[in-house]
Design a protein around this motif. Structure first.
Motif, PDB file in Angstrom:
ATOM      1  N   UNK A 200      35.083  42.718  43.243  1.00  0.00           N
ATOM      2  CA  UNK A 200      36.174  42.219  44.263  1.00  0.00           C
ATOM      3  C   UNK A 200      36.217  43.166  45.236  1.00  0.00           C
ATOM      4  N   UNK A 201      35.920  44.468  45.277  1.00  0.00           N
ATOM      5  CA  UNK A 201      35.929  45.284  46.422  1.00  0.00           C
ATOM      6  C   UNK A 201      34.775  44.899  47.596  1.00  0.00           C
ATOM      7  N   UNK A 202      33.606  44.244  47.063  1.00  0.00           N
ATOM      8  CA  UNK A 202      32.697  43.675  47.836  1.00  0.00           C
ATOM      9  C   UNK A 202      33.345  42.587  48.502  1.00  0.00           C
ATOM     10  N   UNK A 203      33.823  41.787  47.715  1.00  0.00           N
ATOM     11  CA  UNK A 203      34.357  40.135  48.554  1.00  0.00           C
ATOM     12  C   UNK A 203      35.408  40.619  49.472  1.00  0.00           C
ATOM     13  N   UNK A 204      36.349  41.870  49.154  1.00  0.00           N
ATOM     14  CA  UNK A 204      37.413  41.822  50.186  1.00  0.00           C
ATOM     15  C   UNK A 204      36.942  42.419  51.357  1.00  0.00           C
ATOM     16  N   UNK A 205      35.635  43.048  51.470  1.00  0.00           N
ATOM     17  CA  UNK A 205      35.290  43.353  52.880  1.00  0.00           C
ATOM     18  C   UNK A 205      34.469  42.277  53.394  1.00  0.00           C
ATOM     19  N   UNK A 206      34.054  41.397  52.766  1.00  0.00           N
ATOM     20  CA  UNK A 206      33.164  40.219  53.346  1.00  0.00           C
ATOM     21  C   UNK A 206      34.058  39.215  53.952  1.00  0.00           C
ATOM     22  N   UNK A 207      33.358  38.254  54.954  1.00  0.00           N
ATOM     23  CA  UNK A 207      33.873  37.004  55.402  1.00  0.00           C
ATOM     24  C   UNK A 207      33.651  35.773  54.832  1.00  0.00           C
ATOM     25  N   UNK A 208      34.695  35.302  54.137  1.00  0.00           N
ATOM     26  CA  UNK A 208      34.320  33.807  53.712  1.00  0.00           C
ATOM     27  C   UNK A 208      35.707  33.067  54.079  1.00  0.00           C
ATOM     28  N   UNK A 209      35.728  31.710  53.278  1.00  0.00           N
ATOM     29  CA  UNK A 209      36.764  31.007  53.405  1.00  0.00           C
ATOM     30  C   UNK A 209      37.018  30.145  52.360  1.00  0.00           C
ATOM     31  N   UNK A 210      37.811  29.113  52.544  1.00  0.00           N
ATOM     32  CA  UNK A 210      38.196  28.311  51.241  1.00  0.00           C
ATOM     33  C   UNK A 210      36.987  27.852  50.537  1.00  0.00           C
ATOM     34  N   UNK A 211      36.004  27.387  51.211  1.00  0.00           N
ATOM     35  CA  UNK A 211      34.965  26.542  50.657  1.00  0.00           C
ATOM     36  C   UNK A 211      33.791  27.461  49.922  1.00  0.00           C
ATOM     37  N   UNK A 212      34.157  29.051  50.107  1.00  0.00           N
ATOM     38  CA  UNK A 212      33.128  29.985  49.505  1.00  0.00           C
ATOM     39  C   UNK A 212      33.458  30.079  47.968  1.00  0.00           C
ATOM     40  N   UNK A 213      32.548  29.877  47.122  1.00  0.00           N
ATOM     41  CA  UNK A 213      32.634  29.927  45.903  1.00  0.00           C
ATOM     42  C   UNK A 213      32.423  31.208  45.240  1.00  0.00           C
ATOM     43  N   UNK A 214      33.059  31.569  44.232  1.00  0.00           N
ATOM     44  CA  UNK A 214      32.927  33.144  43.753  1.00  0.00           C
ATOM     45  C   UNK A 214      32.764  33.012  42.374  1.00  0.00           C
ATOM     46  N   UNK A 215      32.278  34.180  41.851  1.00  0.00           N
ATOM     47  CA  UNK A 215      32.085  34.043  40.374  1.00  0.00           C
ATOM     48  C   UNK A 215      33.473  34.333  39.713  1.00  0.00           C
ATOM     49  N   UNK A 216      33.396  33.877  38.287  1.00  0.00           N
ATOM     50  CA  UNK A 216      34.459  34.111  37.807  1.00  0.00           C
ATOM     51  C   UNK A 216      35.149  35.394  37.588  1.00  0.00           C
ATOM     52  N   UNK A 217      36.528  35.520  37.741  1.00  0.00           N
ATOM     53  CA  UNK A 217      37.351  36.617  37.856  1.00  0.00           C
ATOM     54  C   UNK A 217      37.355  37.241  38.927  1.00  0.00           C
ATOM     55  N   UNK A 218      36.630  36.727  40.146  1.00  0.00           N
ATOM     56  CA  UNK A 218      36.864  37.541  41.485  1.00  0.00           C
ATOM     57  C   UNK A 218      37.893  36.095  42.143  1.00  0.00           C
ATOM     58  N   UNK A 219      38.615  36.620  43.161  1.00  0.00           N
ATOM     59  CA  UNK A 219      39.539  35.880  43.845  1.00  0.00           C
ATOM     60  C   UNK A 219      39.428  35.979  45.515  1.00  0.00           C
ATOM     61  N   UNK A 220      39.846  35.028  46.222  1.00  0.00           N
ATOM     62  CA  UNK A 220      39.885  34.902  47.554  1.00  0.00           C
ATOM     63  C   UNK A 220      40.889  35.667  48.360  1.00  0.00           C
ATOM     64  N   UNK A 221      40.234  36.753  49.337  1.00  0.00           N
ATOM     65  CA  UNK A 221      41.252  37.851  49.958  1.00  0.00           C
ATOM     66  C   UNK A 221      42.297  36.915  50.685  1.00  0.00           C
ATOM     67  N   UNK A 222      43.264  37.652  50.883  1.00  0.00           N
ATOM     68  CA  UNK A 222      44.061  36.928  51.827  1.00  0.00           C
ATOM     69  C   UNK A 222      43.867  37.095  53.287  1.00  0.00           C
TER      70      UNK A 222
END
Length: 229
Positions: A200-222
């Motif tokens: 999750x710490x990596x995802x929080x730093x990255x730049x995605x959007x609502x169409x980005x699909x993440x592994x189970x257990x990870x969530x889209x950052x605000x």
């Protein structure tokens, strides 16, 4: 000097590859399997060359055009490829480990199974490239462009992907991102659901959007989508 001594020395040279015949042939034309190791081949235009299986370790290819060449299984380890072009080249199973390749052009390259481990590819362009099972372990990929690249089973273990652009990339298989630094890495619309090692710490730093699909257990950052740089 005795004839016997001369014969011994000649035999030893032949057996162990001593002499000019064993040295890199820097003056030769491009051909499969040749030895251009440590040669100066910078700022030349040799697109379409056949260097399959060549020994190119430590070679200076800075600003050289090797576009559309065949470098399958060639060994570029520690070579210099800054601002060089291998656009459209065939580089399957080639070894680019520890190369210096700032601002290099690898667009549309076919480099399945190639190794880019510990290489310097800041601002390198891999857009449209086929990089199935490519190894980018510990590579420096800051601001590298992977738009629409095929990265099936690619390995980014401990790679620096800061501000790299993966939009439109195909992430088939189980690509590895364990320990990768992903500060503002562009992953808008990318399917990372099968990616291995993502935290999750990596995802929080990255730049995605609502169409980005993440592994189970990870969530889209605000904080998504990211503001423009």
């Amino acid at each position: 000097m005795s004839l016997a001594f001369v014969l011994v020395v000649s035999t030893a040279a032949s057996t162990y590859g001593c002499g000019a015949a064993a040295a890199a042939d820097c003056g030769s034309m491009a051909s499969p399997g040749l030895d251009w190791s440590e040669c100066n081949k910078k700022s030349i235009i040799i697109p379409g060359s056949n260097l399959e299986g060549a020994n190119l370790t430590g070679t200076d290819f800075n600003a050289t055009d090797l576009g559309n060449s065949n470098v399958n299984s060639a060994n570029f380890e520690k070579a210099s490829l800054m601002r060089a072009s291998l656009a459209g080249a065939k580089a399957e199973n080639a070894n680019f480990s520890r190369v210096e390749a700032y601002r290099s052009n690898f667009t549309n390259v076919s480099a399945d199974g190639a190794s880019f481990a510990s290489a310097e590819f800041q601002r390198g362009d891999f857009s449209g490239a086929s990089l199935k099972k490519a190894n980018f372990e510990k590579a420096e990929l800051g601001r590298a462009n992977f738009q629409k690249a095929v990265l099936t089973d690619a390995r980014f273990f401990l790679a620096n992907l800061s501000r790299a652009d993966l939009t439109g990339a195909t992430m088939g298989g189980k690509p590895v991102f364990e320990g990768a630094f992903m500060f503002r890495t562009r992953i808008e619309g990318v399917d990372l659901s099968a990616a291995q090692g993502l935290q999750q710490s990596q995802i929080d730093l990255a730049c995605g959007d609502t169409s980005t699909r993440l592994p189970a257990g990870l969530s889209t950052p605000g904080s998504w989508p990211c503001t423009a740089d």
